[in-house]
Structure formats: structure tokens, C-alpha cells
Design a protein around this motif. Structure first.
Motif, PDB file in Angstrom:
ATOM      1  N   SER A 134       1.950   7.620 -12.957  1.00 41.12           N
ATOM      2  CA  SER A 134       1.910   8.102 -11.795  1.00 41.12           C
ATOM      3  C   SER A 134       2.936   7.221 -10.928  1.00 41.12           C
ATOM      4  N   GLY A 135       3.294   7.653  -9.668  1.00 44.71           N
ATOM      5  CA  GLY A 135       4.172   7.208  -8.920  1.00 44.71           C
ATOM      6  C   GLY A 135       3.798   5.667  -8.641  1.00 44.71           C
ATOM      7  N   ALA A 136       2.753   5.422  -8.333  1.00 40.71           N
ATOM      8  CA  ALA A 136       1.932   4.292  -8.024  1.00 40.71           C
ATOM      9  C   ALA A 136       2.177   3.497  -9.268  1.00 40.71           C
ATOM     10  N   VAL A 151       0.884  -1.099   0.124  1.00 40.98           N
ATOM     11  CA  VAL A 151       0.028  -0.005  -0.050  1.00 40.98           C
ATOM     12  C   VAL A 151       0.871   1.361  -0.003  1.00 40.98           C
ATOM     13  N   THR A 152       0.890   1.991  -0.848  1.00 45.13           N
ATOM     14  CA  THR A 152       1.764   3.327  -1.062  1.00 45.13           C
ATOM     15  C   THR A 152       1.221   4.630  -0.964  1.00 45.13           C
ATOM     16  N   CYS A 153       1.609   5.261   0.049  1.00 45.98           N
ATOM     17  CA  CYS A 153       1.205   6.646   0.172  1.00 45.98           C
ATOM     18  C   CYS A 153       2.310   7.444  -0.472  1.00 45.98           C
ATOM     19  N   SER A 154       3.175   7.146  -1.053  1.00 43.46           N
ATOM     20  CA  SER A 154       4.330   7.949  -1.374  1.00 43.46           C
ATOM     21  C   SER A 154       3.871   8.598  -2.706  1.00 43.46           C
ATOM     22  N   LEU A 155       4.073   9.910  -2.771  1.00 39.57           N
ATOM     23  CA  LEU A 155       3.884  10.679  -3.856  1.00 39.57           C
ATOM     24  C   LEU A 155       5.146  10.961  -4.650  1.00 39.57           C
ATOM     25  N   VAL A 157       0.485  -3.862  -5.910  1.00 34.40           N
ATOM     26  CA  VAL A 157       0.346  -2.408  -5.410  1.00 34.40           C
ATOM     27  C   VAL A 157      -0.703  -1.776  -5.263  1.00 34.40           C
ATOM     28  N   VAL A 158      -1.378  -1.289  -4.183  1.00 33.79           N
ATOM     29  CA  VAL A 158      -2.430  -0.406  -4.012  1.00 33.79           C
ATOM     30  C   VAL A 158      -2.064   0.913  -3.551  1.00 33.79           C
ATOM     31  N   CYS A 159      -2.635   1.969  -4.232  1.00 32.21           N
ATOM     32  CA  CYS A 159      -2.414   3.699  -3.793  1.00 32.21           C
ATOM     33  C   CYS A 159      -3.496   4.121  -2.756  1.00 32.21           C
ATOM     34  N   ALA A 160      -3.102   4.473  -1.612  1.00 38.30           N
ATOM     35  CA  ALA A 160      -4.014   4.825  -0.510  1.00 38.30           C
ATOM     36  C   ALA A 160      -3.288   5.779   0.411  1.00 38.30           C
ATOM     37  N   PHE A 161      -4.084   6.376   1.037  1.00 39.82           N
ATOM     38  CA  PHE A 161      -3.574   7.235   1.959  1.00 39.82           C
ATOM     39  C   PHE A 161      -2.839   8.385   1.762  1.00 39.82           C
TER      40      PHE A 161
END
Ligand SMILES: NC(=O)c1ccc[n+]([C@@H]2O[C@H](COP(=O)([O-])OP(=O)(O)OC[C@H]3O[C@@H](n4cnc5c(N)ncnc54)[C@H](OP(=O)(O)O)[C@@H]3O)[C@@H](O)[C@H]2O)c1
Length: 213
Positions: free
Chosen positions: A108-110, A88-92, A122-126
Motif C-alpha cells: 500500500s502507499g502507507a 499521519v498519512t492520508c495520501s493515496l 507512519v499511521v494511515c488515517a483520513f
């Protein structure tokens, strides 16, 4: 769940603390000093401990990636084998002085992260929530009206795990679709941040989407 925190700063430190307090087993990793990770584990209470990125990844049901874009390759290398892991990535994908996205619009970064670790899920969240509001949302989580939080990804099983963590943190998960939707959530995260830090409306914007129609 067993959750490995890769990057234990503002986002990783707070979300890891919240996940531990919600009953998950948490390993805090990746800070400049081990004492910081040990302090976070102590303060989080519950079942939390400090470890290396490799230890955080081992047997993890989910990993939270919360490092500056410039540190992604390093922390992934330290984490080791990520086959089948839910990240789970919150990294921008921010530039060095955090003034703009280095990747946007057509990817995108994700999505770039997913290309770096094709063996992971990979899931993009937060990423659309300022770290400042995380604890108060968690404390209010039993209220009837919960703030919304968008997430996206290509794998149904890992999205279910992300949605559970989003609920545990006190938000109402909003499935925004496949991972490519991160092209739109990442610039949106900058808008939320800008409004939160420079204006007064950001937190409300991060908080609630009303369903239309
Ligand atoms: N902060 C927010 O509100 C927010 C909101 C949405 C998305 N994001 C994104 O989330 C990600 C994390 O942001 P953040 O604000 O949590 O960043 P942060 O507070 O700077 O945390 C980054 C973590 O990486 C560690 N680190 C940095 N360089 C290192 C090195 N050379 N060796 C080992 N560890 C190192 C830091 O260690 P130390 O603890 O020792 O500094 C820290 O634990 C970023 O991609 C950001 O764009 C942030």
C-alpha cells in the motif's frame, strides 16, 4: 500538540484548519505559493502559521502528509530529519491523472511510505473521507453519534496520537490493525470517493460503521 501540515491543499488545508480550531499549534507548509499558506493560517485562527516543510517538521508531535503521490519524495526531502516523527498519512498512491492506484493488493502507499522513512512512525488515517465533509463533521463533533473513521499503523504510541486527532476532527476512531491493513483501506477510499462524487451514498458510507456481533 504541535502539528506540521505537509501539503496544504484540500485535505491538508481543511484538516490543518480543524486541528488549529481544536486547539493545536499548526504549521501549514508545502503549497505552490507562500501567500496560500499565510491565508490558511489567518483563516484557521487559533495558533496557526505558515512555514516551510522543514519548519513544519521541527518539534512536531505529528505530521499530516497530504500530497499527491508524485510529490511525496519531494516533500519528504524538504522536511528533513524525520527520526521518531509520527507521520499521519492520508495520501493515496494515485497515478498522474488520479484514475487508479499505482500500488495495491500486496502492499500500500502507507507501507511504501514507511519504507521510504523507516526512522519515522507512519499511521494511515483520513484517507477514507472526502475532504468535502470534513468541516461539517467537525462542526457536529459534539453529537452523540459520531461518524467512524478507520486508521492503521504498527506503533501503539503514534496510533494514540492519530486517534486523538481523529476524535478532534469529530470522528469515532476505529483501529483497523497494523499498517498492512492500508492495502484494504486505500482501495476502500477509492470506493468512498467514487460513490461520493458519482452517486449519493458515499458520505454515509464514509460516515458510519456499525459494529457487528
Ligand atoms: N481530496 C480528497 O477528498 C482526498 C480524500 C482522501 C485522500 N486524499 C489524498 O490526499 C492527498 C492530498 O489530496 P488533496 O486533494 O488535498 O490534494 P491537493 O488539493 O492537490 O493538495 C496538494 C498540496 O500539494 C501542493 N503541491 C503540489 N505540487 C506542489 C509543488 N510542486 N510544490 C509545492 N507544493 C505543491 C499543493 O499546492 P497548491 O495548494 O498551491 O495547489 C497543495 O497544497 C492525495 O494523496 C489524495 O489522494 C484526498
Amino acid at each position: 500538540m504541535r502539528i506540521g501540515i505537509l501539503g496544504s491543499g484540500l485535505m491538508g488545508g481543511k484538516l490543518g484548519t480543524i486541528f488549529a480550531r481544536a486547539g493545536h499549534e499548526v504549521v501549514f507548509s508545502y503549497a505552490r505559493h507562500k501567500a496560500k499558506l499565510e491565508g490558511l493560517a489567518r483563516d484557521a485562527g487559533g495558533n496557526a502559521r505558515a512555514g516551510t516543510p522543514g519548519e513544519a517538521a521541527r518539534n512536531a508531535d505529528a505530521l499530516l502528509l497530504a500530497v499527491h503521490w508524485s510529490r511525496v519524495d519531494d516533500v519528504l526531502a524538504q522536511a528533513g530529519d524525520l527520526s521518531g516523527k509520527v507521520i499521519v498519512t492520508c495520501s493515496l498512491p494515485m497515478n498522474a491523472d488520479d484514475t487508479g492506484l499505482v500500488i495495491a493488493h500486496t502492499t500500500s502507499g502507507a507501507e511504501e511510505l514507511a519504507k521510504k522513512v523507516p526512522e519515522a512512525r507512519v499511521v494511515c488515517a483520513f484517507n477514507t473521507v472526502p475532504s468535502e465533509v470534513l468541516f461539517s463533521v467537525f462542526e457536529d463533533r459534539r453529537k452523540a453519534t459520531r461518524p467512524s473513521l478507520v486508521y492503521c499503523g504498527d506503533d501503539a504510541g503514534s496510533k494514540e496520537i492519530a486517534a486523538e486527532l481523529i476524535r478532534d476532527a469529530g470522528f469515532d476512531p476505529v483501529d483497523a490493525g497494523p499498517l498492512r491493513i492500508a492495502r484494504y483501506t486505500e482501495p476502500f477510499a477509492l470506493l468512498v470517493g467514487q460513490l461520493a462524487y458519482e452517486g449519493t451514498e458515499g458520505p454515509e458510507l464514509a460516515y458510519r460503521f456499525e459494529w457487528l456481533g
